[in-house]
Design an enzyme around this catalytic site. Structure first.
Site, PDB file in Angstrom:
ATOM      1  CG  HIS A   1      -1.769  -1.276  19.603  1.00  7.36           C
ATOM      2  ND1 HIS A   1      -2.337  -2.326  20.705  1.00  7.36           N
ATOM      3  CD2 HIS A   1      -2.202  -0.170  20.258  1.00  7.36           C
ATOM      4  CE1 HIS A   1      -3.063  -1.816  21.615  1.00  7.36           C
ATOM      5  NE2 HIS A   1      -2.921  -0.478  21.332  1.00  7.36           N
TER       6      HIS A   1
ATOM      7  CE1 TYR B   1      -6.016  -1.865  23.864  1.00  8.24           C
ATOM      8  CE2 TYR B   1      -8.086  -2.143  22.675  1.00  8.24           C
ATOM      9  CZ  TYR B   1      -6.940  -1.238  23.070  1.00  8.24           C
ATOM     10  OH  TYR B   1      -6.711   0.256  22.496  1.00  8.24           O
TER      11      TYR B   1
END
Length: 342
Positions: A107, A52
């Protein structure tokens, strides 16, 4: 608002987590302010990721100097090699300005990593845990078969998976498997990637599960205020909300794009995860962008689809993506021409 215990982790927090993906789109001052306000209001579970962009850095600034035992932080790695795993973890800890993270997650995993699977990644997780750099091992995925395998494997303490009131029977099975195996369930996309706009209904639905921690993606003050209001005035799944949810489920069915992005890149450059959802987004999240010349140009790329099948093979929800794209384009043309008003 009730507290929940996140599986075997022992993490106890209000059932109102903060998803830190959207703060990468805020400037630092705004992001830090939102995080601090959430913390001061009683939110104690925060979820971010190395992917992110600068989200971790902003989280680090917001929580610097705060009692490390007063909040829980989860982050993630997309590493596919042991070398990149350690590099990601080192970078995350540096950006977060912390000695450890409470939950470290694989992830968007395309497989359920296990000991002796040849990657060395699960062994790296164990080593990081033994060194005290992480407290608990987690995994995130959009693929139901991987989620079920992870939930039942005995290897993971948390699973992060999309979950909203548009859940399928398989999604509910995954939540049940997590509870039966004492795995904490972290619910991403509680608003179905922006398709759902009634936050009260979204919260009320998830609140009925005592093993689910929703993480709401927050970017704006108005969004934070809305979720914080539920700390004191917590929505319940009453008859009115149940009726609303049932009507929404009938309207959507299961043939809708969740916006996970696994289908991309497209062979001819179609922005699939937005183009396949335009019919819903232009109605439920009205914005000038969806009618702009720029987006009209993007939607017309659908006409160049060559039916290569790559998007279909990649979709974890088994959607007929080309058919869905064409359906959206047909509807979109009627909206732009004024034949349909939204």
């Amino acid at each position: 608002m009730k507290n929940i215990t996140l599986g075997s982790t022992g993490i106890v927090a209000p059932q109102n987590g903060f998803g830190c993906l959207p703060i990468q789109r805020d400037d630092t001052n705004i992001a830090v302010k939102l995080l601090e306000q959430a913390y001061d209001a009683g939110v104690t579970f925060f979820d971010t990721a190395r992917a992110y962009t600068d989200s971790e850095e902003k989280v680090g600034i917001a929580f610097k100097g705060k009692d490390r035992n007063s909040f829980y932080l989860a982050t993630k790695t997309r590493a596919l090699t042991v070398e990149d795993f350690w590099k990601d973890l080192e970078t995350s800890l540096s950006k977060l300005q912390m000695d450890y993270v409470d939950i470290y997650q694989f992830h968007q995993a395309d497989k359920c990593f296990k000991p002796n699977d040849g990657t060395g990644l699960y062994e790296a997780m164990l080593e990081a845990k033994n060194k005290g750099l992480i407290k608990h091992i987690g995994i995130t995925t959009h693929k139901c078969e991987i989620a079920l395998e992870a939930a039942k494997s005995g290897l993971y303490e948390t699973l992060q998976y999309p979950f909203s009131y548009l859940a399928s029977d398989v999604d509910l099975e995954i939540v049940k498997a997590c509870k039966e195996n004492n795995v904490g369930f972290i619910a991403m996309k509680g608003l179905a990637g922006g398709l759902l706009t009634n936050s009260k209904a979204c919260y009320a639905y998830l609140s009925q599960f005592d093993n689910v921690m929703p993480i709401w993606g927050i970017q704006r003050q108005t969004e934070l205020d809305e979720w914080l209001s539920y700390m004191l005035d917590t929505p319940t799944l009453n008859d009115e909300i149940k009726t609303f949810i049932e009507n929404d489920k009938k309207n959507f069915g299961l043939d809708f794009c969740r916006g996970c992005g696994y289908c991309e890149p497209c062979s001819v450059g179609i922005k699939i995860h937005d183009a396949a959802r335009t019919s819903q987004m232009i109605r439920r999240a009205p914005t000038t962008y969806w009618k702009s010349k720029e987006w009209q140009k993007e939607m017309m790329k659908i006409e160049a689809c060559i039916n290569c099948g790559l998007c279909v093979s990649r979709c974890p929800y088994k959607l007929n993506t080309p058919k869905l794209l064409r359906k959206n384009l047909e509807d979109y043309k009627k909206i732009i021409s004024g034949e349909i008003e939204v």
